[in-house]
Motif scaffolding. Structure first.
Motif, PDB file in Angstrom:
ATOM      1  N   VAL A  72       0.844  -1.194   0.000  1.00 39.77           N
ATOM      2  CA  VAL A  72       0.000   0.000   0.000  1.00 39.77           C
ATOM      3  C   VAL A  72       0.884   1.250   0.000  1.00 39.77           C
ATOM      4  N   ASP A  73       0.532   2.225  -0.830  1.00 42.67           N
ATOM      5  CA  ASP A  73       1.336   3.449  -0.948  1.00 42.67           C
ATOM      6  C   ASP A  73       1.106   4.408   0.207  1.00 42.67           C
ATOM      7  N   ALA A  74      -0.139   4.540   0.639  1.00 47.80           N
ATOM      8  CA  ALA A  74      -0.482   5.505   1.674  1.00 47.80           C
ATOM      9  C   ALA A  74      -1.512   4.925   2.622  1.00 47.80           C
ATOM     10  N   ILE A  75      -1.397   5.283   3.883  1.00 44.03           N
ATOM     11  CA  ILE A  75      -2.319   4.856   4.933  1.00 44.03           C
ATOM     12  C   ILE A  75      -3.049   6.084   5.449  1.00 44.03           C
ATOM     13  N   LEU A  76      -4.356   5.983   5.562  1.00 41.89           N
ATOM     14  CA  LEU A  76      -5.152   7.044   6.168  1.00 41.89           C
ATOM     15  C   LEU A  76      -5.602   6.575   7.554  1.00 41.89           C
ATOM     16  N   VAL A  77      -5.101   7.250   8.584  1.00 42.40           N
ATOM     17  CA  VAL A  77      -5.619   7.020   9.924  1.00 42.40           C
ATOM     18  C   VAL A  77      -6.875   7.881  10.010  1.00 42.40           C
ATOM     19  N   GLY A  78      -7.993   7.289   9.642  1.00 45.07           N
ATOM     20  CA  GLY A  78      -9.219   8.044   9.460  1.00 45.07           C
ATOM     21  C   GLY A  78     -10.070   8.132  10.713  1.00 45.07           C
ATOM     22  N   ASP A  79     -10.829   9.236  10.813  1.00 45.12           N
ATOM     23  CA  ASP A  79     -11.779   9.320  11.919  1.00 45.12           C
ATOM     24  C   ASP A  79     -12.944   8.361  11.694  1.00 45.12           C
ATOM     25  N   SER A  80     -12.914   7.637  10.573  1.00 43.29           N
ATOM     26  CA  SER A  80     -13.849   6.531  10.354  1.00 43.29           C
ATOM     27  C   SER A  80     -13.721   5.475  11.440  1.00 43.29           C
ATOM     28  N   LEU A  81     -12.641   5.534  12.220  1.00 42.24           N
ATOM     29  CA  LEU A  81     -12.477   4.614  13.342  1.00 42.24           C
ATOM     30  C   LEU A  81     -13.645   4.759  14.329  1.00 42.24           C
ATOM     31  N   GLY A  82     -14.258   5.934  14.354  1.00 41.19           N
ATOM     32  CA  GLY A  82     -15.405   6.115  15.229  1.00 41.19           C
ATOM     33  C   GLY A  82     -16.523   5.139  14.919  1.00 41.19           C
ATOM     34  N   MET A  83     -16.649   4.767  13.645  1.00 38.41           N
ATOM     35  CA  MET A  83     -17.715   3.858  13.230  1.00 38.41           C
ATOM     36  C   MET A  83     -17.243   2.409  13.213  1.00 38.41           C
ATOM     37  N   VAL A  84     -16.100   2.139  12.584  1.00 38.68           N
ATOM     38  CA  VAL A  84     -15.699   0.742  12.390  1.00 38.68           C
ATOM     39  C   VAL A  84     -14.948   0.159  13.577  1.00 38.68           C
ATOM     40  N   VAL A  85     -14.361   1.008  14.427  1.00 42.79           N
ATOM     41  CA  VAL A  85     -13.652   0.513  15.610  1.00 42.79           C
ATOM     42  C   VAL A  85     -14.475   0.729  16.873  1.00 42.79           C
ATOM     43  N   GLN A  86     -15.078   1.921  16.997  1.00 48.97           N
ATOM     44  CA  GLN A  86     -15.783   2.269  18.227  1.00 48.97           C
ATOM     45  C   GLN A  86     -17.281   1.980  18.179  1.00 48.97           C
ATOM     46  N   GLY A  87     -17.810   1.695  16.991  1.00 46.78           N
ATOM     47  CA  GLY A  87     -19.217   1.335  16.884  1.00 46.78           C
ATOM     48  C   GLY A  87     -20.185   2.494  16.957  1.00 46.78           C
ATOM     49  N   ARG A  88     -19.722   3.706  16.677  1.00 52.28           N
ATOM     50  CA  ARG A  88     -20.596   4.869  16.705  1.00 52.28           C
ATOM     51  C   ARG A  88     -21.308   5.028  15.367  1.00 52.28           C
ATOM     52  N   ASP A  89     -22.296   5.932  15.322  1.00 53.90           N
ATOM     53  CA  ASP A  89     -23.086   6.074  14.108  1.00 53.90           C
ATOM     54  C   ASP A  89     -22.549   7.135  13.158  1.00 53.90           C
ATOM     55  N   SER A  90     -21.486   7.826  13.560  1.00 51.06           N
ATOM     56  CA  SER A  90     -20.846   8.819  12.689  1.00 51.06           C
ATOM     57  C   SER A  90     -19.434   9.067  13.195  1.00 51.06           C
ATOM     58  N   THR A  91     -18.715   9.940  12.509  1.00 47.03           N
ATOM     59  CA  THR A  91     -17.346  10.273  12.912  1.00 47.03           C
ATOM     60  C   THR A  91     -17.292  11.475  13.850  1.00 47.03           C
ATOM     61  N   VAL A  92     -18.418  12.108  14.078  1.00 48.04           N
ATOM     62  CA  VAL A  92     -18.446  13.410  14.760  1.00 48.04           C
ATOM     63  C   VAL A  92     -17.908  13.346  16.187  1.00 48.04           C
ATOM     64  N   ARG A  93     -18.101  12.238  16.878  1.00 47.22           N
ATOM     65  CA  ARG A  93     -17.727  12.165  18.296  1.00 47.22           C
ATOM     66  C   ARG A  93     -16.286  11.727  18.537  1.00 47.22           C
ATOM     67  N   VAL A  94     -15.520  11.496  17.481  1.00 43.47           N
ATOM     68  CA  VAL A  94     -14.115  11.108  17.638  1.00 43.47           C
ATOM     69  C   VAL A  94     -13.308  12.318  18.118  1.00 43.47           C
ATOM     70  N   SER A  95     -12.488  12.123  19.126  1.00 45.29           N
ATOM     71  CA  SER A  95     -11.707  13.220  19.706  1.00 45.29           C
ATOM     72  C   SER A  95     -10.296  13.261  19.135  1.00 45.29           C
ATOM     73  N   LEU A  96      -9.635  14.380  19.332  1.00 44.79           N
ATOM     74  CA  LEU A  96      -8.242  14.516  18.894  1.00 44.79           C
ATOM     75  C   LEU A  96      -7.354  13.534  19.655  1.00 44.79           C
ATOM     76  N   ASP A  97      -7.591  13.359  20.952  1.00 43.69           N
ATOM     77  CA  ASP A  97      -6.782  12.414  21.725  1.00 43.69           C
ATOM     78  C   ASP A  97      -6.893  11.001  21.165  1.00 43.69           C
ATOM     79  N   GLU A  98      -8.092  10.616  20.733  1.00 45.84           N
ATOM     80  CA  GLU A  98      -8.272   9.290  20.136  1.00 45.84           C
ATOM     81  C   GLU A  98      -7.515   9.179  18.821  1.00 45.84           C
ATOM     82  N   MET A  99      -7.534  10.234  18.017  1.00 46.37           N
ATOM     83  CA  MET A  99      -6.783  10.237  16.755  1.00 46.37           C
ATOM     84  C   MET A  99      -5.277  10.145  17.017  1.00 46.37           C
ATOM     85  N   LEU A 100      -4.809  10.826  18.036  1.00 41.57           N
ATOM     86  CA  LEU A 100      -3.380  10.780  18.366  1.00 41.57           C
ATOM     87  C   LEU A 100      -2.980   9.368  18.779  1.00 41.57           C
ATOM     88  N   TYR A 101      -3.820   8.715  19.567  1.00 43.74           N
ATOM     89  CA  TYR A 101      -3.531   7.349  20.020  1.00 43.74           C
ATOM     90  C   TYR A 101      -3.424   6.396  18.837  1.00 43.74           C
TER      91      TYR A 101
END
Length: 303
Positions: A72-101
């Motif tokens: 893979v050429d590029a990796i996107l650490v996406g706020d989509s983790l809010g949905m596919v990792v955390q089970g939320r219904d959107s990306t809106v509730r993902v925090s900066l601290d979670e993105m940093l982790y």
């Protein structure tokens, strides 16, 4: 009976390996050894040469290693983790601290790919100073580039950060952080006015210093027009095959996302025609399909 001391014949390659007969390096290991780290300069050259860029989302060190091994050429650490990792219904509730982790996790497993980190909702909206602080934290966590959504009002933010050495990826079309304002996950830029506005915003962002752009869920003809007009790599997701490259959410590409997959996604594990269905093999098929242009398919994955 006398014993004669005979010198054993040295196996091929023994001299080079200190007398130890090591197995020949496989083609895969050799490819890993020879592969260089992907840089922004290399991505620009790929865009100019018409070589497709393969990007996937990733949220942890283990999958970062898998994606690296698969080319893979590029990796996107996406706020989509809010949905596919955390089970939320959107990306809106993902925090900066979670993105940093999650960015730190991916950076630990990454060896070659260019890492793009999402600036989450609320982390760049108040001022350019806030955006710069958030971007600095994301890059210090291992991102090579930061991504932010929207046009128009983000132009000044993109200019401010790019002038201070931050590589910025802009994101137009469907912007998931604004999903409630957009009325849901709907194709954007369908009518002529909306298409003109998006094309103008894309040019303004590139002029302001955006070094890459993501176009999500827009008609393929519009995406092709924007890609041809800009001097920077344009990565599509649900935007047709004429973009500089493609990105998918990893879980969609592996066919493990909860619920119905979007039209633009393709399950590269379960449509392997009897081939090896391992995850790394699926990623390799994704990379190959992006590179040879067989994904996305106009009649299946585009609008």
């Amino acid at each position: 009976m006398s014993m004669k001391s005979e010198k054993l014949a040295s196996p091929p390659g023994a001299a080079e390996n200190g007398g130890v007969n090591l197995p020949e390096t496989s083609g895969l290991l050799q490819a890993k050894k020879e592969r260089k780290k992907v840089t922004l300069h290399q991505l620009r050259l790929m865009h100019s040469a018409g070589e497709k860029i393969a990007m996937l989302t990733c949220y942890d060190a283990t999958f970062a290693r898998v994606l690296n091994n698969a080319g893979v050429d590029a990796i996107l650490v996406g706020d989509s983790l809010g949905m596919v990792v955390q089970g939320r219904d959107s990306t809106v509730r993902v925090s900066l601290d979670e993105m940093l982790y999650h960015t730190r996790c991916v950076a630990r497993g990454n060896t070659h790919a260019w890492i793009v980190g999402d600036l989450p909702f609320g982390s760049y909206h108040q001022s350019v100073d806030q955006a710069m602080r958030s971007a600095s934290a994301l890059m210090q966590s291992g991102a090579h580039m930061v991504k932010l959504e929207g046009g128009g009002w983000t132009v000044d933010t993109v200019r401010f950060m790019s002038e201070r050495g931050v590589s910025v990826c802009s994101h137009l079309g469907l912007t998931p952080q604004s999903v409630h304002a957009l009325g849901g996950y709907r194709v954007q830029g369908r009518d002529s006015l909306a298409a003109q506005t998006l094309a103008l915003q894309a040019q303004e962002l590139a002029d302001a210093g955006a070094a890459m752009m993501v176009l999500e869920l827009i008609p393929s003809a519009l995406a092709a027009k924007v890609t041809a007009a800009l001097p920077i790599p344009v990565i599509g997701i649900g935007a047709g095959a004429q973009c500089s490259g493609q990105v998918l959410v990893l879980h969609d590409m592996l066919g493990v996302a909860d619920g119905r997959a979007p039209k633009f996604a393709r399950d590269f594990v379960n449509d392997s025609d009897g081939l090896d269905r391992g995850i790394e093999s699926a990623v390799r098929r994704y990379v190959a399909a992006v590179k040879d242009g067989s994904f996305p398919v106009e009649s299946v994955h585009t609008y």
